[in-house]
Design a protein around this motif. Structure first.
Motif, mmCIF file in Angstrom:
data_model
loop_
_atom_site.group_PDB
_atom_site.id
_atom_site.type_symbol
_atom_site.label_atom_id
_atom_site.label_comp_id
_atom_site.label_asym_id
_atom_site.label_seq_id
_atom_site.Cartn_x
_atom_site.Cartn_y
_atom_site.Cartn_z
ATOM 1 N N ALA A 96 -14.811 -49.039 24.173
ATOM 2 C CA ALA A 96 -14.283 -47.954 23.334
ATOM 3 C C ALA A 96 -12.988 -47.403 23.917
ATOM 4 O O ALA A 96 -12.029 -47.123 23.171
ATOM 5 N N ALA A 97 -12.938 -47.255 25.232
ATOM 6 C CA ALA A 97 -11.724 -46.743 25.875
ATOM 7 C C ALA A 97 -10.555 -47.703 25.668
ATOM 8 O O ALA A 97 -9.414 -47.273 25.429
ATOM 9 N N GLN A 101 -7.181 -46.791 23.523
ATOM 10 C CA GLN A 101 -5.839 -46.890 24.090
ATOM 11 C C GLN A 101 -4.903 -47.646 23.145
ATOM 12 O O GLN A 101 -3.754 -47.241 22.919
ATOM 13 N N ILE A 102 -5.410 -48.744 22.589
ATOM 14 C CA ILE A 102 -4.605 -49.530 21.651
ATOM 15 C C ILE A 102 -4.306 -48.713 20.397
ATOM 16 O O ILE A 102 -3.165 -48.685 19.908
ATOM 17 N N MET A 103 -5.323 -48.027 19.879
ATOM 18 C CA MET A 103 -5.123 -47.253 18.646
ATOM 19 C C MET A 103 -4.253 -46.026 18.877
ATOM 20 O O MET A 103 -3.545 -45.584 17.966
ATOM 21 N N ALA A 129 -19.828 -50.551 16.872
ATOM 22 C CA ALA A 129 -20.237 -49.304 17.527
ATOM 23 C C ALA A 129 -19.156 -48.808 18.482
ATOM 24 O O ALA A 129 -18.877 -47.600 18.558
ATOM 25 N N ALA A 130 -18.534 -49.738 19.214
ATOM 26 C CA ALA A 130 -17.473 -49.350 20.149
ATOM 27 C C ALA A 130 -16.247 -48.832 19.403
ATOM 28 O O ALA A 130 -15.604 -47.868 19.849
ATOM 29 N N ALA A 131 -15.926 -49.464 18.273
ATOM 30 C CA ALA A 131 -14.779 -49.016 17.473
ATOM 31 C C ALA A 131 -15.007 -47.608 16.952
ATOM 32 O O ALA A 131 -14.113 -46.749 16.997
ATOM 33 N N LEU A 137 -13.992 -40.296 19.808
ATOM 34 C CA LEU A 137 -13.437 -39.650 20.993
ATOM 35 C C LEU A 137 -12.079 -39.004 20.737
ATOM 36 O O LEU A 137 -11.603 -38.220 21.558
ATOM 37 N N MET A 138 -11.460 -39.350 19.635
ATOM 38 C CA MET A 138 -10.160 -38.761 19.308
ATOM 39 C C MET A 138 -10.339 -37.322 18.822
ATOM 40 O O MET A 138 -11.417 -36.930 18.361
#
Length: 223
Positions: A96-97, A101-103, A129-131, A137-138
């Motif tokens: 997810a992290a 970072q990419i997004m 789920a990670a996405a 988290l944003m």
């Protein structure tokens, strides 16, 4: 109109089977699309029909097919480098992290991914789920909308009807072109599509009906 769309699936060909019509529609509107592909599908069972790949050559072949499909769809491609059939064992918070970072760099207005626990394959469920965790988290006022795609046999019964139902009839040919770029995977199942114009009209219509709709659920975040 969307600002930028990010598609997050684990395998080469997931983008083509799952969302190629919607992607093509966004691109026609001038919306940038980036595909974050989790793995090279190197543990896939399909080796072409007739067989022309082996366990050593398959990742090379699937990488080339993925690049070709993304060119056909006119999307940017970022390969995440995870190993096929192991995403469920990766630390979800770390994945997810990485995605976040990419997004954070791309700043998409829309993310398309799999619906966790309703996407059949463990890799689908894990990366979906990670996405979703990455978006959660944003800051709530900066989150992109998430479209989650369910593909289990009973998802209608469990989740109800999807609220996003894209008719992609006008982009059927785009979707077929993208799917057929993944020849090692699609040849056996969809080889007939290469000559769809020669099939009986009833079969042609059935194929177009099944592949001219893409459905997603808008993910609801609890804040």
């Amino acid at each position: 109109m969307e600002k930028h769309v990010v598609v997050i699936y684990p395998h080469p060909d997931d983008e083509s089977f799952g969302a190629a019509g919607s992607i093509a529609k966004f691109r026609e509107q001038g919306v940038p699309v980036t595909y974050l592909c989790g793995t090279l599908g190197e543990m896939g069972r399909n080796m072409g029909n007739p067989t022309y790949a082996n366990r050593e050559t398959l990742p090379v072949i699937r990488k080339e097919e993925l690049i070709n499909a993304c060119k056909a769809l006119d999307v940017d491609l970022k390969m995440l480098g995870y190993r096929d059939k192991t995403l469920e064992f990766e630390d979800r918070s770390e994945v997810a992290a990485n995605l976040r970072q990419i997004m954070d760099e791309i700043q998409p207005s829309l993310v398309i991914t799999h619906y966790p626990e309703h996407a059949v394959h463990p890799d689908h469920n894990a990366l979906g789920a990670a996405a979703i965790e990455a978006v959660r988290l944003m800051d709530s006022d900066q989150r992109p909308v998430v479209w989650a795609q369910a593909i289990t046999n009973n998802y209608y019964d469990v989740l109800g009807k999807p609220d996003i139902r894209n008719d992609i009839s006008d982009f059927f040919e785009n979707k077929m072109e993208a799917i057929l770029c993944h020849d090692s995977q699609a040849a056996g199942v969809l080889g007939q599509f290469k000559h769809i114009d020669k099939l009986e009209s009833e079969i042609q219509e059935d194929i177009k009906e099944r592949f001219s709709k893409e459905e997603f659920y808008t993910w609801k975040f609890e804040d």
